[in-house]
Design an enzyme around this catalytic site. Structure first.
Site, short mmCIF file in Angstrom:
data_model
loop_
_atom_site.label_atom_id
_atom_site.label_comp_id
_atom_site.label_asym_id
_atom_site.label_seq_id
_atom_site.Cartn_x
_atom_site.Cartn_y
_atom_site.Cartn_z
N ASN A 1 29.37 -1.14 -42.72
CA ASN A 1 29.22 -2.12 -43.35
C ASN A 1 27.34 -2.49 -43.99
O ASN A 1 27.58 -2.45 -45.11
CB ASN A 1 29.90 -2.91 -43.11
CG ASN A 1 29.69 -4.13 -44.08
OD1 ASN A 1 30.46 -4.56 -45.43
ND2 ASN A 1 28.30 -5.44 -44.45
N TYR B 1 19.83 4.38 -53.72
CA TYR B 1 21.14 3.92 -53.25
C TYR B 1 22.44 4.42 -53.66
O TYR B 1 23.10 4.67 -53.31
CB TYR B 1 21.16 1.79 -53.78
CG TYR B 1 22.18 1.27 -53.44
CD1 TYR B 1 21.63 0.72 -52.70
CD2 TYR B 1 22.90 1.20 -54.36
CE1 TYR B 1 23.15 0.09 -51.98
CE2 TYR B 1 24.61 0.51 -54.47
CZ TYR B 1 24.49 -0.15 -52.88
OH TYR B 1 25.13 -0.64 -52.49
P1 NAD Z 1 24.25 -8.46 -47.94
O1 NAD Z 1 22.86 -8.44 -48.69
O2 NAD Z 1 24.75 -9.96 -47.27
O3 NAD Z 1 24.81 -7.57 -46.56
C1 NAD Z 1 23.97 -6.53 -46.45
C2 NAD Z 1 23.81 -6.32 -44.54
O4 NAD Z 1 23.29 -5.31 -44.28
C3 NAD Z 1 23.23 -7.84 -44.58
O5 NAD Z 1 23.49 -8.33 -42.58
C4 NAD Z 1 21.85 -7.38 -43.78
O6 NAD Z 1 21.03 -8.11 -42.64
C5 NAD Z 1 22.07 -5.72 -43.17
N1 NAD Z 1 21.25 -4.70 -42.72
C6 NAD Z 1 19.86 -4.77 -44.09
N2 NAD Z 1 19.88 -3.67 -43.06
C7 NAD Z 1 19.28 -3.61 -42.29
C8 NAD Z 1 19.01 -2.83 -41.24
N3 NAD Z 1 18.14 -1.72 -41.76
N4 NAD Z 1 19.82 -2.73 -40.28
C9 NAD Z 1 20.37 -3.58 -39.97
N5 NAD Z 1 21.61 -4.48 -40.37
C10 NAD Z 1 21.07 -4.29 -42.35
O7 NAD Z 1 25.15 -7.36 -49.53
P2 NAD Z 1 26.63 -6.93 -49.46
O8 NAD Z 1 26.97 -7.13 -50.41
O9 NAD Z 1 27.95 -8.12 -48.23
O10 NAD Z 1 26.74 -5.72 -49.06
C11 NAD Z 1 27.49 -5.17 -48.05
C12 NAD Z 1 28.04 -3.25 -48.06
O11 NAD Z 1 28.45 -3.58 -48.78
C13 NAD Z 1 26.40 -3.10 -48.31
O12 NAD Z 1 26.92 -1.52 -47.62
C14 NAD Z 1 26.85 -2.69 -49.56
O13 NAD Z 1 25.84 -2.00 -50.06
C15 NAD Z 1 28.03 -2.61 -50.28
N6 NAD Z 1 28.41 -3.28 -51.44
C16 NAD Z 1 27.66 -3.97 -52.17
C17 NAD Z 1 28.09 -4.34 -53.55
C18 NAD Z 1 28.33 -5.45 -53.99
O14 NAD Z 1 28.08 -6.31 -55.36
N7 NAD Z 1 27.53 -7.00 -53.12
C19 NAD Z 1 28.74 -3.86 -53.52
C20 NAD Z 1 29.01 -2.31 -53.79
C21 NAD Z 1 29.05 -2.25 -52.13
#
Ligand code: NAD
Length: 247
Positions: A88, A154
């Site tokens: 994730n 990304y």
């Molecule tokens: P978020 O930023 O709240 O969560 C991302 C998580 O990844 C955080 O807990 C962060 O600490 C962790 N992370 C980042 N770098 C890290 C590292 N080096 N080591 C360990 N952990 C790390 O955002 P989210 O929206 O909850 O994102 C979750 C997933 O969903 C991601 O892969 C993101 O790309 C994907 N995503 C998000 C969206 C959106 O609109 N929010 C849309 C599509 C996909």
């Protein structure tokens, strides 16, 4: 069967919602965090108190190979096995295409692609041996229906993650299911600093007229990791509220 579920980047956002969803279904859970120990411990306390499951928080910066290896080793040492892996964690570095550095690409690839690969390689063989395993990778609709040069690295890392999903499904057949979820716009910290007019614009392009709630994505992830989805393998599923169906 009581399962052990590891969700990377799960002290907040979608990862946290996924931990809560799995714990509510009775799974033991491993929370991974990079910086915020307080938030990770709070998630751990909350789910173990609420659902009576075993929960553990493990610090690991997934941009570092040694840390990824330590995360897998600690999980196996503490629980004996990992049945479900949710890749994730992700980072999105927005910025002008012309200003992007190779270091931005490298960092994005490390977290969004190399870590999922390495965790799969470290954990899936044991799953295959146990004849039970589920892996869910989190990509994005960005690389399926839309593109944005400001997040080119990304998008590239997530496109490669979709590709990795399919190769992993092939590699670990028949007992390990590997699927990919592609969310649209979700209300998490990842988007909290984006300009409101951009978010309004994106919501207007979504049939539901709003961003997704993290819990809505978590339910799809949990379904794909459940036995109800046993015949879904190597698949890529969008969850975007009908994004851009209209002109
Ligand atoms: P978020 O930023 O709240 O969560 C991302 C998580 O990844 C955080 O807990 C962060 O600490 C962790 N992370 C980042 N770098 C890290 C590292 N080096 N080591 C360990 N952990 C790390 O955002 P989210 O929206 O909850 O994102 C979750 C997933 O969903 C991601 O892969 C993101 O790309 C994907 N995503 C998000 C969206 C959106 O609109 N929010 C849309 C599509 C996909």
């Amino acid at each position: 069967m009581k399962r052990v579920v590891l969700v990377t980047g799960s002290s907040r956002g979608m990862g946290k919602a996924e931990i809560e969803e799995f714990a509510s279904r009775g799974d033991d859970v491993i929370i991974n965090y990079v910086h915020n120990q307080t938030m990770a411990e709070a998630v751990k306390q909350e789910v173990s108190a609420k659902y009576g499951v075993r929960a553990l928080a493990i610090q690991a910066d997934l941009s570092k190979e040694a840390a990824v290896r330590r995360l897998a080793a600690t999980a196996l040492q503490e629980f004996g096995r990992v049945d479900v892996l949710v890749n994730n964690a992700g980072i999105a570095l927005y910025g002008k295409f012309e200003d992007k550095k190779l270091a931005d690409w490298e960092k994005s690839m490390q977290v969004n692609l190399y870590a999922p690969f390495l965790l799969t390689q470290l954990l899936a063989p044991e799953m295959a041996k146990n004849k039970y395993g589920k892996i869910v990778n989190i990509a994005t609709i960005d690389v399926m229906t839309t593109y944005n040069p400001e997040s080119a690295e990304y998008d590239a890392s997530k496109a490669a993650l979709i590709n990795l999903t399919k190769n992993s499904a092939l590699q670990y057949q028949p007992d390990v299911n590997v699927n990919c979820v592609c969310p649209g716009w979700v209300a998490t910290d990842m988007n909290k600093d984006l300009p409101q007019d951009l978010l309004d614009y994106q919501q207007a392009k979504t049939c539901k007229g709003r961003l997704a709630k993290p819990e809505e994505v978590a339910k799809l992830v949990a379904f794909l990791a459940s036995d109800d989805a046993a015949f879904i393998d190597g698949e890529v599923i969008k969850i975007d509220g009908g994004y851009k169906l209209m002109n």
